[in-house]
Design a protein around this motif. Structure first.
Motif, PDB file in Angstrom:
ATOM      1  N   GLY A   1       0.808  -1.216   0.000  1.00 34.43           N
ATOM      2  CA  GLY A   1       0.000   0.000   0.000  1.00 34.43           C
ATOM      3  C   GLY A   1       0.839   1.263   0.000  1.00 34.43           C
ATOM      4  N   LYS A   2       2.162   1.121   0.102  1.00 36.01           N
ATOM      5  CA  LYS A   2       3.072   2.281   0.111  1.00 36.01           C
ATOM      6  C   LYS A   2       4.271   1.985  -0.793  1.00 36.01           C
ATOM      7  N   PRO A   3       4.042   1.856  -2.098  1.00 38.31           N
ATOM      8  CA  PRO A   3       5.120   1.437  -3.002  1.00 38.31           C
ATOM      9  C   PRO A   3       6.375   2.298  -2.922  1.00 38.31           C
ATOM     10  N   ALA A   4       6.213   3.606  -2.981  1.00 40.54           N
ATOM     11  CA  ALA A   4       7.389   4.486  -2.980  1.00 40.54           C
ATOM     12  C   ALA A   4       8.145   4.408  -1.657  1.00 40.54           C
ATOM     13  N   GLU A   5       7.380   4.363  -0.560  1.00 44.20           N
ATOM     14  CA  GLU A   5       7.990   4.360   0.775  1.00 44.20           C
ATOM     15  C   GLU A   5       8.664   3.034   1.100  1.00 44.20           C
ATOM     16  N   MET A   6       8.085   1.933   0.607  1.00 42.63           N
ATOM     17  CA  MET A   6       8.573   0.604   0.978  1.00 42.63           C
ATOM     18  C   MET A   6       9.510  -0.014  -0.052  1.00 42.63           C
ATOM     19  N   ALA A   7       9.751   0.661  -1.176  1.00 42.26           N
ATOM     20  CA  ALA A   7      10.479   0.051  -2.284  1.00 42.26           C
ATOM     21  C   ALA A   7      11.869  -0.443  -1.901  1.00 42.26           C
ATOM     22  N   LYS A   8      12.651   0.388  -1.214  1.00 41.55           N
ATOM     23  CA  LYS A   8      14.025  -0.004  -0.882  1.00 41.55           C
ATOM     24  C   LYS A   8      14.055  -1.191   0.071  1.00 41.55           C
ATOM     25  N   ALA A   9      13.249  -1.131   1.124  1.00 39.83           N
ATOM     26  CA  ALA A   9      13.221  -2.239   2.085  1.00 39.83           C
ATOM     27  C   ALA A   9      12.737  -3.517   1.412  1.00 39.83           C
ATOM     28  N   ALA A  10      11.728  -3.375   0.548  1.00 43.86           N
ATOM     29  CA  ALA A  10      11.180  -4.544  -0.142  1.00 43.86           C
ATOM     30  C   ALA A  10      12.208  -5.146  -1.093  1.00 43.86           C
ATOM     31  N   SER A  11      12.929  -4.298  -1.835  1.00 43.41           N
ATOM     32  CA  SER A  11      13.916  -4.821  -2.788  1.00 43.41           C
ATOM     33  C   SER A  11      15.058  -5.527  -2.060  1.00 43.41           C
ATOM     34  N   ASN A  12      15.479  -4.977  -0.930  1.00 40.34           N
ATOM     35  CA  ASN A  12      16.548  -5.625  -0.149  1.00 40.34           C
ATOM     36  C   ASN A  12      16.092  -6.986   0.365  1.00 40.34           C
ATOM     37  N   TRP A  13      14.852  -7.043   0.843  1.00 34.55           N
ATOM     38  CA  TRP A  13      14.343  -8.307   1.385  1.00 34.55           C
ATOM     39  C   TRP A  13      14.194  -9.358   0.281  1.00 34.55           C
ATOM     40  N   VAL A  14      13.676  -8.954  -0.888  1.00 34.59           N
ATOM     41  CA  VAL A  14      13.467  -9.903  -1.983  1.00 34.59           C
ATOM     42  C   VAL A  14      14.805 -10.430  -2.506  1.00 34.59           C
ATOM     43  N   THR A  15      15.753  -9.524  -2.779  1.00 36.99           N
ATOM     44  CA  THR A  15      17.020  -9.952  -3.381  1.00 36.99           C
ATOM     45  C   THR A  15      17.906 -10.723  -2.417  1.00 36.99           C
ATOM     46  N   SER A  16      17.747 -10.468  -1.117  1.00 35.81           N
ATOM     47  CA  SER A  16      18.589 -11.148  -0.135  1.00 35.81           C
ATOM     48  C   SER A  16      17.861 -12.334   0.501  1.00 35.81           C
ATOM     49  N   ASP A  17      16.853 -12.047   1.317  1.00 31.91           N
ATOM     50  CA  ASP A  17      16.176 -13.100   2.092  1.00 31.91           C
ATOM     51  C   ASP A  17      15.384 -14.063   1.205  1.00 31.91           C
ATOM     52  N   LEU A  18      14.490 -13.509   0.361  1.00 34.49           N
ATOM     53  CA  LEU A  18      13.615 -14.381  -0.421  1.00 34.49           C
ATOM     54  C   LEU A  18      14.401 -15.178  -1.459  1.00 34.49           C
ATOM     55  N   PHE A  19      15.235 -14.499  -2.283  1.00 29.74           N
ATOM     56  CA  PHE A  19      15.974 -15.216  -3.306  1.00 29.74           C
ATOM     57  C   PHE A  19      16.954 -16.203  -2.683  1.00 29.74           C
ATOM     58  N   GLY A  20      17.536 -15.837  -1.535  1.00 26.09           N
ATOM     59  CA  GLY A  20      18.432 -16.757  -0.849  1.00 26.09           C
ATOM     60  C   GLY A  20      17.714 -18.018  -0.418  1.00 26.09           C
ATOM     61  N   ALA A  21      16.500 -17.847   0.120  1.00 27.54           N
ATOM     62  CA  ALA A  21      15.715 -18.999   0.567  1.00 27.54           C
ATOM     63  C   ALA A  21      15.294 -19.873  -0.612  1.00 27.54           C
ATOM     64  N   LEU A  22      14.858 -19.251  -1.697  1.00 27.75           N
ATOM     65  CA  LEU A  22      14.424 -20.005  -2.876  1.00 27.75           C
ATOM     66  C   LEU A  22      15.591 -20.797  -3.460  1.00 27.75           C
ATOM     67  N   ASN A  23      16.757 -20.183  -3.480  1.00 27.34           N
ATOM     68  CA  ASN A  23      17.945 -20.872  -3.986  1.00 27.34           C
ATOM     69  C   ASN A  23      18.282 -22.074  -3.108  1.00 27.34           C
ATOM     70  N   ARG A  24      18.152 -21.886  -1.819  1.00 25.37           N
ATOM     71  CA  ARG A  24      18.424 -22.969  -0.867  1.00 25.37           C
ATOM     72  C   ARG A  24      17.431 -24.115  -1.038  1.00 25.37           C
ATOM     73  N   LEU A  25      16.180 -23.766  -1.333  1.00 22.34           N
ATOM     74  CA  LEU A  25      15.128 -24.769  -1.474  1.00 22.34           C
ATOM     75  C   LEU A  25      15.046 -25.347  -2.886  1.00 22.34           C
ATOM     76  N   GLY A  26      15.810 -24.753  -3.831  1.00 21.66           N
ATOM     77  CA  GLY A  26      15.747 -25.213  -5.211  1.00 21.66           C
ATOM     78  C   GLY A  26      14.429 -24.907  -5.880  1.00 21.66           C
ATOM     79  N   ARG A  27      13.828 -23.761  -5.543  1.00 18.44           N
ATOM     80  CA  ARG A  27      12.520 -23.395  -6.101  1.00 18.44           C
ATOM     81  C   ARG A  27      12.618 -22.079  -6.854  1.00 18.44           C
ATOM     82  N   ASP A  28      11.691 -21.886  -7.806  1.00 18.62           N
ATOM     83  CA  ASP A  28      11.610 -20.646  -8.566  1.00 18.62           C
ATOM     84  C   ASP A  28      10.660 -19.688  -7.885  1.00 18.62           C
ATOM     85  N   ILE A  29      10.705 -18.422  -8.321  1.00 15.37           N
ATOM     86  CA  ILE A  29       9.838 -17.402  -7.737  1.00 15.37           C
ATOM     87  C   ILE A  29       8.367 -17.735  -7.964  1.00 15.37           C
TER      88      ILE A  29
END
Length: 491
Positions: A349-377
């Motif tokens: 609901g706050k794209p501009a305000e949350m963009a940086k935090a969201a991008s950091n979480w996706v590229t680090s935490d989420l992609f890291g977890a998916l890579n570990r699990l062998g799954r795609d987005i």
């Protein structure tokens, strides 16, 4: 442009490799190029074959308009010349798995002319690769040699499937550039929706043309390594083939123009057959097909249907959303990742305000977890809505970064919403100054020597006290409150 020089050091000096790629991309369509037969992957052998595909007498091809549309849209996406008038030709060659005995292709008048693709083979290195043409052609079937001890079987499910052959200029000079080119082309095709880019299933594969020369000299004789089906194998085939050609030339031999195959198990190419030239195929206009004539209205509709492409999206993420160059590149490399990220932003609901935090979480935490699990987005166990809820709990102070990581791991295992996990596990962050002060007092009492060192000027010990306090609070203390109270207590 920044130069990315790649040289092979031979016994007699340096050599340069020259690379051009012919990428065959299966066009996204529910029917084949000239028949109504289905195109689904993995069907039973010969279950998707029409009378046209089987070349029964009297059967006539009828062009699939959707295949034409997708080829035009692909050409527009690479800023190529679209030819409003094009023609199909017959390529006469014995295909054991193409019953009609010739392939319908385009040689003299392709549907798409010259274009270009921008690549970044290394950080800060940019290069433009020229596209010579995109033409439409039909695929052949598949020979199966392992089904019978003395005979080969044939599966005609792929016979007549629509392909785009995307032919590059010989502009690449290193395996890294070729790898970057295939990745970028695959990304564009997936954004446009004209090919799924699945190299493992054969819906995108590359013929790799390689020659070597002394730097600055004329092009040498090239070989073509057929049907390479991964980026890694494309790069490996180039490395091997270039080194092989250098060895041949330095030993006094000559390079033979030929077609080769890449053996991924051995990491080497081997000769398959001598390479034919265009005149050997006796091309001539297909008498069963009228030329394709594209109207201005059709072309306008194709252009209007194009999505925001990866380069434009990357620039917008960096400019409008303020993302780092790295995050913008990672999030836009694949269309599904970009869609997931944008869905996540919308859910906050706050794209501009949350963009940086969201991008950091996706590229680090989420992609890291998916890579570990062998799954795609696309197969993520955490939805964009759940990701947005987790980020919201961090933003409003309910969760610290440490607690958020704990909650995320539980989400991956259970699929539960973060709010539910926080309530059930009692993982809320606390700002209770009394409890935090008590924890700080305990840490200081247990580490009186370090307190003395800190007060004696060893400021770097502050991080130690923060860590010990957070540990004493089981990670639930508000880090900001901990920092403020520690400074007072230690001061």
């Amino acid at each position: 442009m920044t130069d990315s020089t790649y040289r092979i050091q031979g016994a007699t000096g340096e050599w340069e490799v020259v690379i051009g790629l012919e990428v065959h991309a299966q066009i996204t369509s529910n029917a084949k190029l000239f028949s109504g037969a289905a195109t689904a992957f993995g069907a039973e052998p010969n279950s998707q074959v029409s009378l046209v595909d089987a070349a029964m007498p009297g059967m006539l091809p009828v062009p699939n308009a959707e295949c034409v549309r997708q080829a035009v849209r692909t050409g527009m996406a690479i800023e190529a010349q679209i030819n409003a008038w094009s023609r199909f030709d017959r390529k006469n060659y014995f295909y054991a798995d193409l019953p009609q005995g010739y392939q319908i292709s385009q040689l003299y008048h392709p549907i798409v002319g010259e274009g270009r693709i921008e690549i970044e083979p290394a950080e800060g290195v940019h290069k433009t690769i020229g596209i010579e043409r995109i033409h439409i052609e039909q695929d052949a079937g598949k020979l199966m040699h392992d089904q019978h001890p003395t005979s080969s079987y044939v599966d005609l499910n792929r016979s007549g499937v629509a392909l785009m052959e995307i032919v590059s200029r010989p502009d690449m000079r290193s395996p890294a550039e070729a790898g970057a080119y295939v990745k970028k082309l695959r990304s564009i095709l997936r954004y446009v929706g004209s090919c799924d880019g699945n190299m493992e299933q054969g819906s995108m594969r590359a013929d790799v043309n390689v020659s070597v020369r002394r730097p600055g000299e004329e092009f040498g004789t090239r070989t073509e390594t057929k049907n390479v089906n991964s980026v890694r194998f494309v790069m490996a085939a180039i490395e091997y083939e270039a080194s092989r050609q250098v060895d041949v030339l330095e030993s006094g031999g000559k390079i033979v123009q030929e077609t080769r195959l890449f053996d991924p198990d051995r990491g080497e190419t081997r000769s398959m057959r001598s390479k034919e030239d265009a005149h050997d195929y006796r091309y001539f206009p297909d008498p069963d097909l009228l030329p394709l004539e594209l109207s201005e209205e059709f072309l306008a509709d194709c252009r209007a249907s194009l999505p925001e492409l990866p380069d434009a999206k990357r620039a917008r993420y960096a400019g409008e959303l303020g993302l780092s160059a790295y995050n913008a590149a990672v999030l836009t490399a694949d269309v599904e990742a970009a869609r997931w990220f944008e869905a996540l932003l919308a859910e906050t609901g706050k794209p501009a305000e949350m963009a940086k935090a969201a991008s950091n979480w996706v590229t680090s935490d989420l992609f890291g977890a998916l890579n570990r699990l062998g799954r795609d987005i696309e197969d993520s166990p955490v939805s964009p809505r759940q990701g947005a809820e987790l980020l919201g709990l961090v933003a409003d102070g309910t969760l610290s970064g440490t607690l958020a990581k704990q909650v995320f791991e539980i989400m991956l295992e259970t699929g539960d919403d973060p709010g539910k996990i926080v309530e059930e596990k009692g993982l809320k962050q606390t700002s209770d100054t009394g409890a935090i002060e008590a924890a700080i007092a305990g840490v200081m009492a247990a580490n009186a020597d370090k307190v003395a060192e800190y007060r004696g000027g060893k400021d770097k010990l502050f991080g130690f006290f923060v860590g010990q306090t957070m540990k004493a609070m089981a990670g639930k203390a508000n880090p900001g409150v901990v920092n403020d109270l520690l400074k007072k207590a230690l001061g």
